[in-house]
Structures are given as C-alpha cells and as structure tokens.
Scaffold this motif. Structure first.
Motif, PDB file in Angstrom:
ATOM      1  N   THR A   1       0.834  -1.197   0.000  1.00  0.00           N
ATOM      2  CA  THR A   1       0.000   0.000   0.000  1.00  0.00           C
ATOM      3  C   THR A   1       0.871   1.250   0.000  1.00  0.00           C
ATOM      4  O   THR A   1       1.834   1.343   0.747  1.00  0.00           O
ATOM      5  CB  THR A   1      -0.908   0.006   1.250  1.00  0.00           C
ATOM      6  N   LEU A   2       0.497   2.221  -0.831  1.00  0.00           N
ATOM      7  CA  LEU A   2       1.194   3.499  -0.898  1.00  0.00           C
ATOM      8  C   LEU A   2       0.400   4.540  -0.113  1.00  0.00           C
ATOM      9  O   LEU A   2      -0.822   4.660  -0.275  1.00  0.00           O
ATOM     10  CB  LEU A   2       1.337   3.940  -2.356  1.00  0.00           C
TER      11      LEU A   2
ATOM     12  N   LEU B   1       5.190  11.414  -6.614  1.00  0.00           N
ATOM     13  CA  LEU B   1       4.420  10.357  -7.269  1.00  0.00           C
ATOM     14  C   LEU B   1       5.123   9.868  -8.521  1.00  0.00           C
ATOM     15  O   LEU B   1       4.983   8.704  -8.900  1.00  0.00           O
ATOM     16  CB  LEU B   1       3.011  10.849  -7.604  1.00  0.00           C
ATOM     17  N   ASN B   2       5.897  10.738  -9.162  1.00  0.00           N
ATOM     18  CA  ASN B   2       6.666  10.295 -10.333  1.00  0.00           C
ATOM     19  C   ASN B   2       7.621   9.177  -9.940  1.00  0.00           C
ATOM     20  O   ASN B   2       7.774   8.203 -10.656  1.00  0.00           O
ATOM     21  CB  ASN B   2       7.456  11.449 -10.948  1.00  0.00           C
ATOM     22  N   GLU B   3       8.258   9.335  -8.794  1.00  0.00           N
ATOM     23  CA  GLU B   3       9.166   8.311  -8.293  1.00  0.00           C
ATOM     24  C   GLU B   3       8.420   7.006  -8.017  1.00  0.00           C
ATOM     25  O   GLU B   3       8.921   5.923  -8.247  1.00  0.00           O
ATOM     26  CB  GLU B   3       9.785   8.784  -6.972  1.00  0.00           C
ATOM     27  N   ALA B   4       7.198   7.129  -7.514  1.00  0.00           N
ATOM     28  CA  ALA B   4       6.407   5.963  -7.143  1.00  0.00           C
ATOM     29  C   ALA B   4       5.483   5.489  -8.260  1.00  0.00           C
ATOM     30  O   ALA B   4       4.754   4.521  -8.080  1.00  0.00           O
ATOM     31  CB  ALA B   4       5.573   6.293  -5.906  1.00  0.00           C
TER      32      ALA B   4
ATOM     33  N   ILE C   1       3.543   0.385  11.176  1.00  0.00           N
ATOM     34  CA  ILE C   1       4.277  -0.267  10.096  1.00  0.00           C
ATOM     35  C   ILE C   1       5.722  -0.476  10.531  1.00  0.00           C
ATOM     36  O   ILE C   1       6.387   0.468  10.957  1.00  0.00           O
ATOM     37  CB  ILE C   1       4.227   0.568   8.794  1.00  0.00           C
ATOM     38  N   ASP C   2       6.210  -1.696  10.408  1.00  0.00           N
ATOM     39  CA  ASP C   2       7.594  -2.016  10.752  1.00  0.00           C
ATOM     40  C   ASP C   2       8.525  -1.199   9.862  1.00  0.00           C
ATOM     41  O   ASP C   2       8.390  -1.204   8.631  1.00  0.00           O
ATOM     42  CB  ASP C   2       7.823  -3.508  10.539  1.00  0.00           C
ATOM     43  N   LYS C   3       9.467  -0.486  10.457  1.00  0.00           N
ATOM     44  CA  LYS C   3      10.361   0.389   9.695  1.00  0.00           C
ATOM     45  C   LYS C   3      11.186  -0.370   8.664  1.00  0.00           C
ATOM     46  O   LYS C   3      11.618   0.202   7.671  1.00  0.00           O
ATOM     47  CB  LYS C   3      11.259   1.184  10.643  1.00  0.00           C
ATOM     48  N   GLU C   4      11.390  -1.653   8.876  1.00  0.00           N
ATOM     49  CA  GLU C   4      12.124  -2.480   7.906  1.00  0.00           C
ATOM     50  C   GLU C   4      11.281  -2.755   6.657  1.00  0.00           C
ATOM     51  O   GLU C   4      11.804  -3.195   5.639  1.00  0.00           O
ATOM     52  CB  GLU C   4      12.530  -3.808   8.542  1.00  0.00           C
ATOM     53  N   LEU C   5       9.970  -2.494   6.750  1.00  0.00           N
ATOM     54  CA  LEU C   5       9.049  -2.792   5.649  1.00  0.00           C
ATOM     55  C   LEU C   5       8.542  -1.516   4.976  1.00  0.00           C
ATOM     56  O   LEU C   5       7.452  -1.489   4.415  1.00  0.00           O
ATOM     57  CB  LEU C   5       7.869  -3.618   6.172  1.00  0.00           C
ATOM     58  N   ILE C   6       9.360  -0.459   5.028  1.00  0.00           N
ATOM     59  CA  ILE C   6       8.979   0.836   4.456  1.00  0.00           C
ATOM     60  C   ILE C   6       9.957   1.228   3.353  1.00  0.00           C
ATOM     61  O   ILE C   6      11.164   1.141   3.521  1.00  0.00           O
ATOM     62  CB  ILE C   6       8.982   1.925   5.553  1.00  0.00           C
ATOM     63  N   ASP C   7       9.402   1.666   2.215  1.00  0.00           N
ATOM     64  CA  ASP C   7      10.163   2.342   1.161  1.00  0.00           C
ATOM     65  C   ASP C   7       9.576   3.741   1.052  1.00  0.00           C
ATOM     66  O   ASP C   7       8.358   3.905   1.111  1.00  0.00           O
ATOM     67  CB  ASP C   7      10.015   1.637  -0.195  1.00  0.00           C
ATOM     68  N   MET C   8      10.433   4.739   0.881  1.00  0.00           N
ATOM     69  CA  MET C   8       9.975   6.116   0.810  1.00  0.00           C
ATOM     70  C   MET C   8      10.258   6.711  -0.569  1.00  0.00           C
ATOM     71  O   MET C   8      11.258   6.378  -1.203  1.00  0.00           O
ATOM     72  CB  MET C   8      10.678   6.959   1.878  1.00  0.00           C
ATOM     73  N   TYR C   9       9.361   7.616  -1.001  1.00  0.00           N
ATOM     74  CA  TYR C   9       9.478   8.282  -2.299  1.00  0.00           C
ATOM     75  C   TYR C   9       9.189   9.760  -2.126  1.00  0.00           C
ATOM     76  O   TYR C   9       8.307  10.146  -1.356  1.00  0.00           O
ATOM     77  CB  TYR C   9       8.490   7.681  -3.298  1.00  0.00           C
ATOM     78  N   SER C  10       9.913  10.593  -2.841  1.00  0.00           N
ATOM     79  CA  SER C  10       9.738  12.048  -2.757  1.00  0.00           C
ATOM     80  C   SER C  10       8.535  12.529  -3.545  1.00  0.00           C
ATOM     81  O   SER C  10       7.915  13.534  -3.194  1.00  0.00           O
ATOM     82  CB  SER C  10      10.985  12.762  -3.286  1.00  0.00           C
TER      83      SER C  10
END
Length: 71
Positions: free
Chosen positions: A21-22, A48-51, A37-46
């Motif tokens: 989920t985004l 929407l183009n990135e995502a 949310i477990d911090k190990e299971l997070i990806d971050m994007y700056s």
C-alpha cells in the motif's frame, strides 16, 4: 504529516511493503496506522513520479484513506 527521522527522511510517499500500500504522509489519516508499520518494511518516495511504477502495478494499492481522490 511529514516525518524527518529514519526511515522517512522528509519524503512524502510511504510504501508499506508488507501490505503493498502506498500512503501520502501529507494527507495522513489515523486509519493509515503509519506508526504500526515495521520500519524495515517501508520504502519512501519524494514524488508520485518516483512511485509511479508502483501505482501502475496490479499488486500495489493506493491507501483508501490518504490517497483518496477529491470528489
């Protein structure tokens, strides 16, 4: 709400790897349960183009609370 500590680093979009989920942290709602949310299971994007590739993939979903389009 933007978060600046690890693993958020002030980026806007959070991807929950486990739930596929985004989330938009600028429009975060309590229902998003970001803190659970477990911090190990997070990806971050700056941006929407990135995502964008995530949003186009059938196995990734925009959060119905914080990514809801205005009607």
């Amino acid at each position: 709400m933007r978060r600046y500590e690890e693993p958020y680093y002030g980026k806007r979009y959070l991807y929950d790897i486990e739930k596929k989920t985004l989330h938009d942290l600028v429009n975060e709602k309590p229902e998003c349960q970001i803190d659970s949310i477990d911090k190990e299971l997070i990806d971050m994007y700056s941006s929407l183009n990135e995502a964008a590739l995530l949003l186009d993939h059938p196995f990734y979903y925009p959060c119905p609370h914080c990514m809801k389009k205005d009607e």
